[in-house]
Design an enzyme around this catalytic site. Structure first.
Site, short mmCIF file in Angstrom:
data_model
loop_
_atom_site.label_atom_id
_atom_site.label_comp_id
_atom_site.label_asym_id
_atom_site.label_seq_id
_atom_site.Cartn_x
_atom_site.Cartn_y
_atom_site.Cartn_z
N ARG A 5 6.96 57.15 -45.27
CA ARG A 5 5.94 57.25 -44.21
C ARG A 5 4.63 57.84 -44.75
NH1 ARG A 5 9.05 60.67 -40.03
NH2 ARG A 5 7.15 60.65 -38.81
N ARG A 31 11.54 69.23 -36.63
CA ARG A 31 11.22 68.65 -35.31
C ARG A 31 12.49 68.28 -34.54
NH1 ARG A 31 7.21 63.82 -34.93
NH2 ARG A 31 8.45 63.02 -36.63
N ARG A 87 14.99 62.95 -35.17
CA ARG A 87 14.66 61.54 -35.38
C ARG A 87 15.21 61.02 -36.71
NH1 ARG A 87 8.36 60.79 -33.95
NH2 ARG A 87 8.45 59.64 -35.90
N ARG A 90 -3.31 52.06 -36.63
CA ARG A 90 -2.75 52.65 -37.84
C ARG A 90 -3.09 51.85 -39.09
NH1 ARG A 90 1.87 55.64 -35.89
NH2 ARG A 90 3.10 56.48 -37.60
N LYS A 109 0.17 65.16 -33.92
CA LYS A 109 -0.58 64.29 -32.99
C LYS A 109 0.10 64.23 -31.61
CE LYS A 109 -0.10 60.67 -35.64
NZ LYS A 109 0.68 61.28 -36.73
#
Ligand code: AP5
Length: 255
Positions: free
Chosen positions: A210, A166, A199, A127, A48
C-alpha cells in the site's frame, strides 16, 4: 470540539452513506445551505478516515470513503458481486489499488452525492491522476467547485504504528486505535456496540504494498492540486481533535 452528531442525518454519519441512498437525508442543505466540498489526501494510515469523521461532525458534510465502499461490497454474496468487483476485492486484499475503471464506475453511480448541497468529505478518492481528472471533469460539468484538498503529513514510522494498532467497527465502520484512541470497552464499538476487527490489509506485507502504491500513484496528486491552488498541507501530529482543529482553522482562513 463540539459534537453536532445529533443534528446530522444518518447518511452523513455513515461512511458508506452514499452506498445506501435509500437512508435519505442527503439532499438537505448543510448549515449554511452551501456545504464544504473537500478531498483528503495522505498516505494509508495517516488518519484520513479519523479526520473525515471529525470534519463530518464539524462541517455536517457527508463522509464518503471509497475504501469503505469496497469493504461493504466485499460483504455481499458472491452472486451479487460483478466479476469486476470480485477482481477489485483481490486487489484490495493484496494492498494494491483497485483499477480506475472499477473505482470510477462506483463513484459515478453515486454522482448525486457529489451534487448534494450539504457537501462532502472525500476520503480515499481520488487516488490516481486518472481519478483526479475524472472528478475534475464531473465537477466542472456539474458546475460545482472543490473548496480545498487537505494533505495530511506524518513520518512513515508513526504511520505504520497507527496502521498496526487500528481496529474498525464491523457495523458502523468507526475507527479506533488500541493505544491512541481505544474504545471504552475492549473490542466493542462505543457508537453502536458493534464488534471491532483488524483489517486484512493492515498485515505487514499488505502495508508495504500500500505504501508503494501511495508513493507511485497518489503522491503525484499533491502537485496536481497545488497547481490548481487547492492544496492545504496539515501536519498530522498530535491528537485527532488537535489535528481537526488545525484543519478547520486552515480551511476557514481560506474561505
Ligand atoms: P482505504 O480504506 O481508503 O485505506 P487507506 O487510504 O489505505 O487509508 P486507511 O483507511 O488505511 O487509513 P486512514 O488514513 O483513513 O487512517 P485512519 O483514520 O483509519 O482503502 C483501502 C483499499 O481500498 C486500498 O488499498 C485500495 O485497494 C482500495 N481503494 C480505496 N479507494 C480506492 C481508490 N480511489 N482507487 C483505487 N483503490 C482504492 O487511522 C489509522 C489508525 O491511526 C487508526 O487506528 C486511528 O485510530 C489512528 N489514528 C488516527 N489519527 C490518530 C492520531 N492523531 N493519533 C494517534 N492515532 C491516530
Amino acid at each position: 470540539m463540539s459534537t453536532l452528531t445529533a443534528n446530522i442525518p444518518k447518511t452523513r454519519q455513515d461512511r458508506c452513506g452514499w452506498f445506501q441512498p435509500s437512508l435519505g437525508g442527503c439532499t438537505d442543505a448543510g448549515k449554511n445551505g452551501s456545504g464544504w466540498r473537500l478531498v483528503l489526501l495522505g498516505a494509508p494510515g495517516v488518519g484520513k478516515g479519523t479526520q473525515a469523521d471529525l470534519l463530518n461532525k464539524e462541517l455536517e458534510a457527508c463522509h464518503l470513503s471509497t475504501g469503505d465502499l469496497f469493504r461493504a461490497a466485499s460483504k455481499q454474496t458472491e452472486s451479487d458481486q460483478s466479476p469486476a468487483m470480485r477482481a477489485a476485492m483481490e486487489h484490495m486484499r493484496r494492498g494494491e489499488l483497485v483499477p480506475d475503471s472499477t473505482v470510477w464506475e462506483m463513484v459515478r453511480e453515486r454522482a448525486g452525492c457529489i451534487r448534494c448541497r450539504a457537501g462532502f468529505v472525500l476520503d480515499g478518492f481520488p487516488r490516481t491522476l486518472g481519478q483526479a481528472e475524472s472528478l475534475k471533469r464531473l465537477m466542472e460539468t456539474e458546475k460545482i467547485p472543490l473548496n480545498a484538498v487537505v494533505n495530511y503529513e506524518l513520518p512513515l514510522g508513526e504511520i505504520v504504528a497507527r496502521l498496526s494498532g487500528r481496529r474498525t467497527c464491523e457495523k458502523c465502520k468507526a475507527v479506533y486505535h488500541i493505544t491512541g484512541n481505544p474504545s471504552k470497552v475492549d473490542g466493542v464499538c462505543d457508537r453502536c456496540q458493534g464488534k471491532l476487527f483488524q483489517r486484512e490489509d493492515d498485515r505487514p506485507e499488505s502495508i508495504t504494498v500500500r505504501m508503494a502504491a501511495y508513493e507511485r500513484s497518489t503522491a503525484p496528486l499533491i502537485e496536481f492540486y497545488k497547481a490548481l491552488g487547492l492544496l492545504v498541507s496539515i501536519p498530522a501530529v498530535g491528537s485527532p481533535d488537535d489535528i481537526c482543529g488545525r484543519t478547520i482553522k486552515a480551511l476557514r482562513a481560506r474561505a
